[in-house]
Design a protein around this motif. Sequence first.
Motif, PDB file in Angstrom:
ATOM      1  N   TRP A  85      -9.604 -26.156   7.115  1.00 42.80           N
ATOM      2  CA  TRP A  85      -9.291 -27.477   6.578  1.00 42.80           C
ATOM      3  C   TRP A  85     -10.548 -28.353   6.537  1.00 42.80           C
ATOM      4  O   TRP A  85     -10.825 -29.016   5.546  1.00 42.80           O
ATOM      5  N   ILE A  86     -11.314 -28.356   7.613  1.00 37.83           N
ATOM      6  CA  ILE A  86     -12.564 -29.132   7.670  1.00 37.83           C
ATOM      7  C   ILE A  86     -13.549 -28.606   6.633  1.00 37.83           C
ATOM      8  O   ILE A  86     -14.229 -29.382   5.954  1.00 37.83           O
ATOM      9  N   THR A  87     -13.623 -27.297   6.485  1.00 41.92           N
ATOM     10  CA  THR A  87     -14.525 -26.708   5.494  1.00 41.92           C
ATOM     11  C   THR A  87     -14.160 -27.172   4.088  1.00 41.92           C
ATOM     12  O   THR A  87     -15.026 -27.581   3.310  1.00 41.92           O
ATOM     13  N   LEU A  88     -12.878 -27.132   3.761  1.00 45.20           N
ATOM     14  CA  LEU A  88     -12.425 -27.567   2.433  1.00 45.20           C
ATOM     15  C   LEU A  88     -12.653 -29.064   2.210  1.00 45.20           C
ATOM     16  O   LEU A  88     -13.105 -29.471   1.133  1.00 45.20           O
ATOM     17  N   THR A 118     -21.659 -28.340   3.097  1.00 45.81           N
ATOM     18  CA  THR A 118     -20.485 -27.664   3.658  1.00 45.81           C
ATOM     19  C   THR A 118     -20.834 -26.985   4.973  1.00 45.81           C
ATOM     20  O   THR A 118     -20.052 -27.051   5.937  1.00 45.81           O
ATOM     21  N   ILE A 119     -21.992 -26.363   5.046  1.00 47.31           N
ATOM     22  CA  ILE A 119     -22.451 -25.763   6.307  1.00 47.31           C
ATOM     23  C   ILE A 119     -22.571 -26.841   7.383  1.00 47.31           C
ATOM     24  O   ILE A 119     -22.204 -26.630   8.538  1.00 47.31           O
ATOM     25  N   GLY A 120     -23.074 -28.015   7.001  1.00 45.83           N
ATOM     26  CA  GLY A 120     -23.186 -29.124   7.944  1.00 45.83           C
ATOM     27  C   GLY A 120     -21.833 -29.544   8.495  1.00 45.83           C
ATOM     28  O   GLY A 120     -21.680 -29.755   9.699  1.00 45.83           O
ATOM     29  N   GLY A 121     -20.835 -29.666   7.627  1.00 46.54           N
ATOM     30  CA  GLY A 121     -19.489 -30.010   8.087  1.00 46.54           C
ATOM     31  C   GLY A 121     -18.916 -28.947   9.002  1.00 46.54           C
ATOM     32  O   GLY A 121     -18.266 -29.255  10.004  1.00 46.54           O
TER      33      GLY A 121
END
Length: 140
Positions: A85-88, A118-121
Amino acid sequence: MLLFLLYIIGLVYFMFFAEEYGRMPGERTYSYNLVLFQEIKRFIKYRDVLGPMAVLTNLVGNVVGFMPFGFILPIIHRGSRQFLWITLLTFQLSLLIEVTQLIFKVGSFDVDDLLLNTIGGMLGYLVFWICNKIRRKYIG
């Protein structure tokens, strides 16, 4: 919640209004990169010409800039405590910023930025997950 709002405001300022990062109003043209890893390779290949600050700002800055999103969001919204979910959500926020940059000709649309953001999140969520495990172990 206030901390998250301040983070979003700071992110928007950095992405759209920071003139020191080459976002001058007179230079507004459509600029985009749709080839994955093209800009990352360019920054690594020409790091001596571009300078270490430009490389750090682009590569590391795009990752570190989105880590707070992945860390703070699960704290303020319990329903977003899943990695996928966080990745999306991180990808969607990054895509929104990149598309807005393209539409308003401020900065450039870059798929490498989507990947790095996205990698940062994801890394931010990993830090949250580790901190949450430690908190649960010692506090309960």
